[in-house]
Design a protein around this motif. Structure first.
Motif, mmCIF file in Angstrom:
data_model
loop_
_atom_site.group_PDB
_atom_site.id
_atom_site.type_symbol
_atom_site.label_atom_id
_atom_site.label_comp_id
_atom_site.label_asym_id
_atom_site.label_seq_id
_atom_site.Cartn_x
_atom_site.Cartn_y
_atom_site.Cartn_z
ATOM 1 N N ASP A 96 1.732 16.823 -19.683
ATOM 2 C CA ASP A 96 1.673 16.733 -21.254
ATOM 3 C C ASP A 96 1.221 15.272 -21.665
ATOM 4 N N GLY A 97 0.546 14.547 -20.800
ATOM 5 C CA GLY A 97 0.135 13.209 -21.107
ATOM 6 C C GLY A 97 1.136 11.962 -21.378
ATOM 7 N N GLN A 98 2.293 12.213 -20.630
ATOM 8 C CA GLN A 98 3.298 11.057 -20.648
ATOM 9 C C GLN A 98 2.914 10.178 -19.517
ATOM 10 N N LEU A 99 2.923 8.902 -19.726
ATOM 11 C CA LEU A 99 2.501 7.995 -18.628
ATOM 12 C C LEU A 99 3.709 7.795 -17.986
ATOM 13 N N LEU A 100 3.772 8.390 -16.386
ATOM 14 C CA LEU A 100 4.755 8.135 -15.732
ATOM 15 C C LEU A 100 5.126 6.962 -14.999
ATOM 16 N N ASP A 101 3.775 6.329 -14.514
ATOM 17 C CA ASP A 101 4.065 5.139 -13.503
ATOM 18 C C ASP A 101 2.714 4.588 -13.612
ATOM 19 N N SER A 102 2.756 3.095 -13.714
ATOM 20 C CA SER A 102 1.415 2.262 -13.676
ATOM 21 C C SER A 102 1.691 0.885 -12.714
ATOM 22 N N ALA A 103 0.551 0.834 -12.120
ATOM 23 C CA ALA A 103 0.715 -0.384 -11.262
ATOM 24 C C ALA A 103 -0.697 -1.045 -11.327
ATOM 25 N N THR A 104 -0.588 -2.525 -11.179
ATOM 26 C CA THR A 104 -2.097 -3.271 -11.225
ATOM 27 C C THR A 104 -2.026 -3.970 -9.679
ATOM 28 N N LEU A 105 -3.375 -4.007 -9.124
ATOM 29 C CA LEU A 105 -3.424 -4.638 -7.874
ATOM 30 C C LEU A 105 -4.376 -5.591 -8.019
ATOM 31 N N GLY A 106 -3.904 -6.980 -7.719
ATOM 32 C CA GLY A 106 -5.002 -8.027 -8.037
ATOM 33 C C GLY A 106 -4.412 -9.082 -7.934
ATOM 34 N N ALA A 107 -5.084 -10.318 -8.159
ATOM 35 C CA ALA A 107 -4.352 -11.669 -7.946
ATOM 36 C C ALA A 107 -5.324 -12.639 -8.841
ATOM 37 N N PRO A 108 -4.999 -13.884 -9.515
ATOM 38 C CA PRO A 108 -5.854 -14.762 -10.066
ATOM 39 C C PRO A 108 -6.974 -15.166 -9.307
ATOM 40 N N TYR A 109 -8.409 -15.189 -9.819
ATOM 41 C CA TYR A 109 -9.345 -15.549 -9.344
ATOM 42 C C TYR A 109 -9.867 -14.668 -8.073
ATOM 43 N N SER A 110 -9.364 -13.537 -7.815
ATOM 44 C CA SER A 110 -9.875 -12.746 -6.638
ATOM 45 C C SER A 110 -10.574 -11.630 -7.220
ATOM 46 N N THR A 111 -11.305 -11.183 -6.344
ATOM 47 C CA THR A 111 -12.336 -9.823 -7.106
ATOM 48 C C THR A 111 -12.687 -8.892 -5.830
ATOM 49 N N GLY A 112 -13.035 -7.839 -6.302
ATOM 50 C CA GLY A 112 -13.279 -6.711 -5.293
ATOM 51 C C GLY A 112 -13.969 -5.519 -5.827
ATOM 52 N N THR A 113 -14.348 -4.821 -5.039
ATOM 53 C CA THR A 113 -14.984 -3.469 -5.163
ATOM 54 C C THR A 113 -14.373 -2.318 -4.764
ATOM 55 N N PHE A 114 -14.180 -1.374 -5.737
ATOM 56 C CA PHE A 114 -13.517 -0.245 -5.362
ATOM 57 C C PHE A 114 -14.320 0.770 -4.490
ATOM 58 N N SER A 115 -13.922 1.257 -3.184
ATOM 59 C CA SER A 115 -14.720 1.992 -2.615
ATOM 60 C C SER A 115 -13.641 2.815 -1.424
ATOM 61 N N GLY A 116 -14.370 3.898 -0.675
ATOM 62 C CA GLY A 116 -13.859 4.386 0.476
ATOM 63 C C GLY A 116 -12.479 5.230 0.065
ATOM 64 N N LEU A 117 -12.563 5.939 -1.058
ATOM 65 C CA LEU A 117 -11.541 6.661 -1.758
ATOM 66 C C LEU A 117 -11.452 7.936 -0.600
ATOM 67 N N ALA A 118 -10.205 8.344 -0.019
ATOM 68 C CA ALA A 118 -9.920 9.366 0.789
ATOM 69 C C ALA A 118 -8.591 9.860 0.567
ATOM 70 N N VAL A 119 -8.296 11.101 0.511
ATOM 71 C CA VAL A 119 -7.210 11.957 0.557
ATOM 72 C C VAL A 119 -6.612 12.188 1.985
ATOM 73 N N GLU A 120 -5.410 11.569 2.175
ATOM 74 C CA GLU A 120 -4.673 11.816 3.351
ATOM 75 C C GLU A 120 -3.381 12.632 3.106
#
Length: 155
Positions: free
Chosen positions: A74-98
């Protein structure tokens, strides 16, 4: 639990001030939903039974973070989380369902990260991070758990 790619999901970036965190609106099957989330780039969208899990980055080259958002049907936001730290950077990759209930991906810290979807809401007490660099939205419950062991980034 069945986890599949949600190919009909996109985002529309909303206008923000340069110093504000980016926000976007979800578009499903070409229709704007009014559901707003943190993030500027939709890295992946997955259907998890009747729920929708989004992986979104902020598009900040020298301080990138990844937001995970879980919506119900129904579009209700159940949960959110953020992954990261100040002055860090990353590239999202390797998505795989387990199967049966987890998703693996790479982002920051030279490690594989995992999101394990819970079948129902779970109490989170004390409200501590799932793993270093992971911040859940304020509250005492959660619908998923993020795990990983990030390595310090070299400068």
């Amino acid at each position: 639990m069945q986890i599949t790619t949600a190919t009909d999901v996109a985002i529309e970036r909303l206008g923000t001030a340069d110093d504000a965190l980016p926000r976007s609106e979800l578009v499903v099957a070409g229709q704007r939903t009014g559901w707003q989330v943190r993030g500027a780039v939709l890295e992946a969208a997955l259907r998890c039974d009747e729920r929708l899990l989004l992986f979104m980055t902020d598009d900040r080259p020298y301080e990138e973070s990844l937001s995970l958002h879980l919506f119900d049907a129904d579009g209700q936001l159940l949960d959110s989380a953020t992954l990261g730290a100040p002055y860090s950077t990353g590239t999202f990759s390797g998505l795989a369902v387990e199967p049966p209930d987890s998703i693996r991906f790479r982002f920051i810290g030279g490690t594989d990260w995992r999101v394990r979807l819970l079948p129902r809401r779970r109490w989170r007490w004390p409200p501590l991070p799932d793993a270093p660099g992971v911040r859940h939205r304020p509250g005492l419950t959660q619908y998923f758990v993020v795990s990983g062991r990030p390595q310090p980034q070299s400068r």
